[in-house]
Design an enzyme around this catalytic site. Structure first.
Site, mmCIF file in Angstrom:
data_model
loop_
_atom_site.group_PDB
_atom_site.id
_atom_site.type_symbol
_atom_site.label_atom_id
_atom_site.label_comp_id
_atom_site.label_asym_id
_atom_site.label_seq_id
_atom_site.Cartn_x
_atom_site.Cartn_y
_atom_site.Cartn_z
ATOM 1 C CE LYS A 221 -4.184 -1.925 1.818
ATOM 2 N NZ LYS A 221 -5.039 -2.095 2.967
ATOM 3 C CE LYS B 116 -13.639 -4.008 3.304
ATOM 4 N NZ LYS B 116 -12.228 -4.123 3.721
ATOM 5 C CE LYS C 77 -7.013 -8.396 -0.345
ATOM 6 N NZ LYS C 77 -6.798 -7.760 0.954
HETATM 7 P P1 TYM Z 1 -10.444 -6.285 5.637
HETATM 8 O O1 TYM Z 1 -11.450 -5.255 5.971
HETATM 9 O O2 TYM Z 1 -9.535 -6.048 4.481
HETATM 10 O O3 TYM Z 1 -11.132 -7.668 5.400
HETATM 11 C C1 TYM Z 1 -12.055 -8.218 6.335
HETATM 12 C C2 TYM Z 1 -11.908 -9.724 6.353
HETATM 13 O O4 TYM Z 1 -12.124 -10.261 5.046
HETATM 14 C C3 TYM Z 1 -11.041 -11.083 4.668
HETATM 15 N N1 TYM Z 1 -10.828 -10.947 3.224
HETATM 16 C C4 TYM Z 1 -10.772 -11.960 2.354
HETATM 17 N N2 TYM Z 1 -10.865 -13.285 2.525
HETATM 18 C C5 TYM Z 1 -10.771 -14.053 1.416
HETATM 19 N N3 TYM Z 1 -10.577 -13.565 0.161
HETATM 20 C C6 TYM Z 1 -10.480 -12.238 -0.044
HETATM 21 N N4 TYM Z 1 -10.308 -11.759 -1.255
HETATM 22 C C7 TYM Z 1 -10.576 -11.374 1.087
HETATM 23 N N5 TYM Z 1 -10.518 -10.023 1.228
HETATM 24 C C8 TYM Z 1 -10.662 -9.783 2.547
HETATM 25 C C9 TYM Z 1 -9.854 -10.544 5.441
HETATM 26 O O5 TYM Z 1 -8.841 -11.517 5.573
HETATM 27 C C10 TYM Z 1 -10.488 -10.162 6.756
HETATM 28 O O6 TYM Z 1 -10.585 -11.288 7.596
HETATM 29 N N6 TYM Z 1 -6.803 -5.556 8.987
HETATM 30 C C11 TYM Z 1 -8.113 -6.132 8.774
HETATM 31 C C12 TYM Z 1 -9.192 -5.579 9.673
HETATM 32 C C13 TYM Z 1 -8.877 -5.684 11.119
HETATM 33 C C14 TYM Z 1 -8.950 -6.871 11.889
HETATM 34 C C15 TYM Z 1 -8.598 -6.472 13.223
HETATM 35 C C16 TYM Z 1 -9.249 -8.204 11.596
HETATM 36 C C17 TYM Z 1 -8.515 -4.670 11.935
HETATM 37 N N7 TYM Z 1 -8.358 -5.158 13.214
HETATM 38 C C18 TYM Z 1 -8.555 -7.408 14.244
HETATM 39 C C19 TYM Z 1 -9.196 -9.123 12.637
HETATM 40 C C20 TYM Z 1 -8.852 -8.739 13.934
HETATM 41 C C21 TYM Z 1 -8.533 -5.858 7.339
HETATM 42 O O7 TYM Z 1 -7.999 -4.998 6.699
HETATM 43 O O8 TYM Z 1 -9.581 -6.610 6.922
#
Ligand code: TYM
Length: 331
Positions: free
Chosen positions: A112, A200, A197
Site C-alpha cells: 500500500k 474492496k 486478491k
Molecule cells: P479487511 O477489511 O480487508 O477484510 C475483512 C476480512 O475479510 C477477509 N478478506 C478476504 N478473505 C478471502 N478472500 C479475499 N479476497 C478477502 N478479502 C478480505 C480478510 O482476511 C479479513 O478477515 N486488517 C483487517 C481488519 C482488522 C482486523 C482487526 C481483523 C482490523 N483489526 C482485528 C481481525 C482482527 C482488514 O484490513 O480486513
C-alpha cells in the site's frame, strides 16, 4: 469459553471475498461455546486517503451488512471500533513493544505504501503502525481465535509476537491468539485479475463481486471472469489461476472440494454459469435483509451503542492491567 474477535474495515463496499473468507464464519460461531465480538474497524479506514462522509456512510453500511449476514447482536457483541477508546489506549503501549523493522516488513504496508507513493500521495504514518492497532483490537479482549482470510495471517502473527514479548517483559497480561482460516475461500481472487486478491478498494470493479450487487450484476461479472488459455477445467493455482478461483468460489458457496469439482466440468461456460448461480443464491438473503435493515437506521444505532458499552466493559480491566504492568502510575 473461547473468546473470538474479528473486524472489517470500512474502506469500500463489502465483497464476496470478505464474506467467504471471514464474515460467513463469524455468523457460524456457536455462541454457546464462545463469546464473540465483531467490529467495524473504522480507525483503520483513516490510514489511506479518505473522504470523511464516505467513511461514515460505509461504517453504517458495514454494520447493516453484518446484521443482514446473520450476526445476532443478542448473542454476540457488534460495535464500531472508534466508540471504544480502549483500542487506541492499548495501541500506544504496543507501539512501545514493537520495533519499526518488523512493521516495515509487513506485506500490506509495503504494497500500500508503494501504491500511495506511485500515485504521488504521501504515506500516512498510521499505515505503518496499523498492524499495532490491529494487535490492540485483538489483545484488548483476551482473544483466543481470530477468524480471518489469508491476507491477515501475517498481522495475526505479529499480534502473537507482541503478546508474547509484552508478557515476557512485564508479566502475563495477554492471551496469545491464533488466526483461524476457512478450509476453502481463504483467498478469493479478483475475477479480472486472478493473481490479485479480490479487494474492496481496487480501482476497477469489474472483477469484484460486492455483497450488495444485484443478481444480474453478479452474473455478468462471473460470466466475464478471466479464464486461462488451454488445458480445460483444472484445479491448479499456478497454471490455471482463473479457473481455480472459480472452482474455489463454487466450492465455498455450495460446499465440497474444489479439486474434486474440477473433474465434474468439461467446459468453462458451464463452470461459470454454475458459479454465478451459486453466488447469487448465497448472497440473495443478505441483500434482501440489508434492504429491510437499512430502512431502520435507529435500530442499527442502538445495536452499536449497546455493543460499544459491552465491549468497553470487557476491554477496560485488561488495558488498566497493561498500563500498570508497563510501569505507569495508577490513577
Ligand atoms: P479487511 O477489511 O480487508 O477484510 C475483512 C476480512 O475479510 C477477509 N478478506 C478476504 N478473505 C478471502 N478472500 C479475499 N479476497 C478477502 N478479502 C478480505 C480478510 O482476511 C479479513 O478477515 N486488517 C483487517 C481488519 C482488522 C482486523 C482487526 C481483523 C482490523 N483489526 C482485528 C481481525 C482482527 C482488514 O484490513 O480486513
Amino acid at each position: 469459553m473461547t473468546r473470538i474477535f474479528s473486524g472489517v474495515k470500512p474502506t469500500g463496499h463489502m465483497t464476496l471475498g470478505n464474506y467467504l473468507g471471514a464474515v460467513r464464519r463469524w455468523v457460524e460461531v456457536d455462541q454457546r461455546e464462545a463469546e464473540a465480538l465483531f467490529s467495524v474497524v473504522d480507525l483503520h479506514a483513516l490510514t489511506v486517503e479518505h473522504d470523511p462522509a464516505r467513511v461514515r456512510r460505509l461504517s453504517r453500511q458495514a454494520v447493516t451488512v453484518l446484521l443482514a449476514a446473520g450476526i445476532d447482536p443478542e448473542l454476540c457483541t457488534l460495535f464500531v471500533q472508534s466508540h471504544v477508546e480502549e483500542h487506541t489506549r492499548l495501541s500506544y503501549l504496543l507501539e512501545c513493544t514493537a520495533g519499526d523493522g518488523e512493521l516495515r516488513r509487513m506485506i500490506q504496508y509495503r504494497e500500500k505504501a508503494g501504491l500511495a507513493r506511485e500515485s504521488g500521495q504521501g504515506v500516512r504514518l498510521s499505515l505503518l503502525t496499523y498492524p499495532v492497532l490491529m494487535a490492540a483490537d485483538i489483545l484488548v479482549y483476551g482473544t483466543d481465535e481470530v477468524p480471518v482470510g489469508d491476507d491477515q495471517a501475517q498481522h495475526v502473527e505479529l499480534t502473537r509476537d507482541l503478546a508474547i514479548r509484552f508478557n515476557q517483559r512485564y508479566g502475563h497480561t495477554f492471551t496469545v491468539p491464533k488466526a483461524t482460516r476457512p478450509p476453502v475461500g481463504a483467498r478469493i481472487m479478483d475475477l479480472q485479475d486472478p493473481l490479485s486478491k479480490m479487494g474492496k478498494s481496487h480501482e476497477s470493479t469489474a472483477g469484484i463481486v460486492y455483497l450488495l450487487d444485484e443478481p444480474d450484476t453478479v452474473r455478468r461479472k462471473v460470466m466475464r471472469a478471466v479464464t486461462d488459455s488451454g488445458s480445460g477445467v483444472v484445479y491448479d493455482r499456478e497454471s490455471a489461476p482463473g479457473v481455480t478461483n472459480l472452482l474455489e468460489i463454487l466450492a465455498a458457496c455450495r460446499g465440497g472440494d474444489p479439486a474434486e469439482l474440477a473433474g465434474t466440468y468439461s467446459s468453462y461456460g458451464t463452470l461459470k454459469k454454475d458459479t454465478a448461480e451459486a453466488v447469487v443464491e448465497l448472497v440473495r438473503p443478505v441483500r434482501e435483509r440489508h434492504a429491510r435493515l437499512a430502512a431502520d437506521p435507529g435500530f442499527v444505532d442502538e445495536v452499536v451503542r449497546k455493543g460499544a458499552d459491552r465491549a468497553r466493559e470487557l476491554a477496560r480491566p485488561r488495558v488498566d492491567a497493561a498500563y500498570a504492568a508497563i510501569g505507569l502510575l495508577p490513577r
